[in-house]
Enzyme design. Sequence first.
Site, PDB file in Angstrom:
ATOM      1  N   GLY A 171       1.743  20.473   6.581  1.00 16.27           N
ATOM      2  CA  GLY A 171       1.178  19.111   6.024  1.00 16.27           C
ATOM      3  C   GLY A 171       0.419  19.145   5.113  1.00 16.27           C
ATOM      4  N   ALA A 172       0.488  20.840   4.368  1.00 14.59           N
ATOM      5  CA  ALA A 172      -1.161  21.091   3.791  1.00 14.59           C
ATOM      6  C   ALA A 172      -1.112  21.722   2.322  1.00 14.59           C
ATOM      7  CB  ALA A 172      -1.728  22.903   4.788  1.00 14.59           C
ATOM      8  N   TYR A 175       1.808  19.664  -0.510  1.00 17.20           N
ATOM      9  CA  TYR A 175       2.869  20.265  -0.656  1.00 17.20           C
ATOM     10  C   TYR A 175       3.542  18.498   0.241  1.00 17.20           C
ATOM     11  CZ  TYR A 175       3.409  24.958  -0.902  1.00 17.20           C
ATOM     12  OH  TYR A 175       2.529  26.379  -1.377  1.00 17.20           O
TER      13      TYR A 175
END
Length: 357
Positions: A171-172, A175
Amino acid sequence: MLFETYKLGSLELSNRVVMAPMTRVRASETGLPSESAALYYAQRASAGLIVSEGISPSKQGQSEPNIPGLYNDEQEAAWRPITQSVHDAGGRIFAQLMHGGRVGHPEINGMQPLGASPIAAQGTIFNSGGRLAFVTPVEMTVEQIQEQITVFVAAAERAIAAGFDGVEIHGANGYLIQQFLSDNSNQRTDQYGGSHENRARFAVEVATAVSAAIGADRVGIRFSPGGKFHDMNESDPEGLYTTLLNALNPLGLAYLHILETASDDINDRIREIWTGPLIVNPAIVGSADFVNKSNADRWLARGGDLIAFGRYFISNPDLVRRLRDGLELTMPDLDTFYSGGDKGYIDYPEWSDSAVG
């Protein structure tokens, strides 16, 4: 403390050193991991936990060329000898599921990328023929959002079938999941846009569905709070991640993995809110500084449970020993990070092989 054992869910880790996920673009055009990947990961299995390079959960989710996938039987089968090699060497490995969202290009996978909103990222993306300007993604309908959640679930199930000990939801770094979190890439007016709760909804739904499929104790999630990589702009990271982590806490995930992209105050707030194990990667994407033992000790003192090391793991397959014994660290050859082939991949020697005596 860094070299103490650690209980992560049902796993007993041999130490608190984590090999961070690192893109190496060694996969085939059809998303099969390199045959040399089994040796690459086994060489580094002294880490308490390995998080794999980013793995595409679908063809449409492929971000760059030569990224491995986990969306068909052939890919799943190709990962089995890799996970087995890590286990044979005494290690543990999670698969990082990385859906590019708008970070992708039709020339890479033949498909139009998806996004929270029809807003192209500023900048360019790497392709074998050079760099390409980002394209405007297809704005996902609510139905398509639900479809992509099932994409994450299916890839997670394949990861477990392929022998991984768990999965890390990416979740970084700009993306797909962070594209829903960030103000500038998410301009939706439905239940997935606007408020902190709405922009956090997709991340929470993915984590919830994957946890239901394979067990929450085998699911980690990674964030870069306030991070700017791939044209992100979270205007209120403290409020956003307070909402997000409070929603994720009840799931009982294996861990939260953060990059040190936010201020000390926000990171302290994250540590205060998060009730589960915390992995910290004290690095900023694109920084010339590599994570070292002093970074690790600083974060362990601040409440981090495990510390993720990235680029030094590329050039020091025995990094845990070198950190423990205070041995000199080999600098990596940056030119081989994404060059393909075995050079700069499986040819870095361990200390015992390289020491002059």
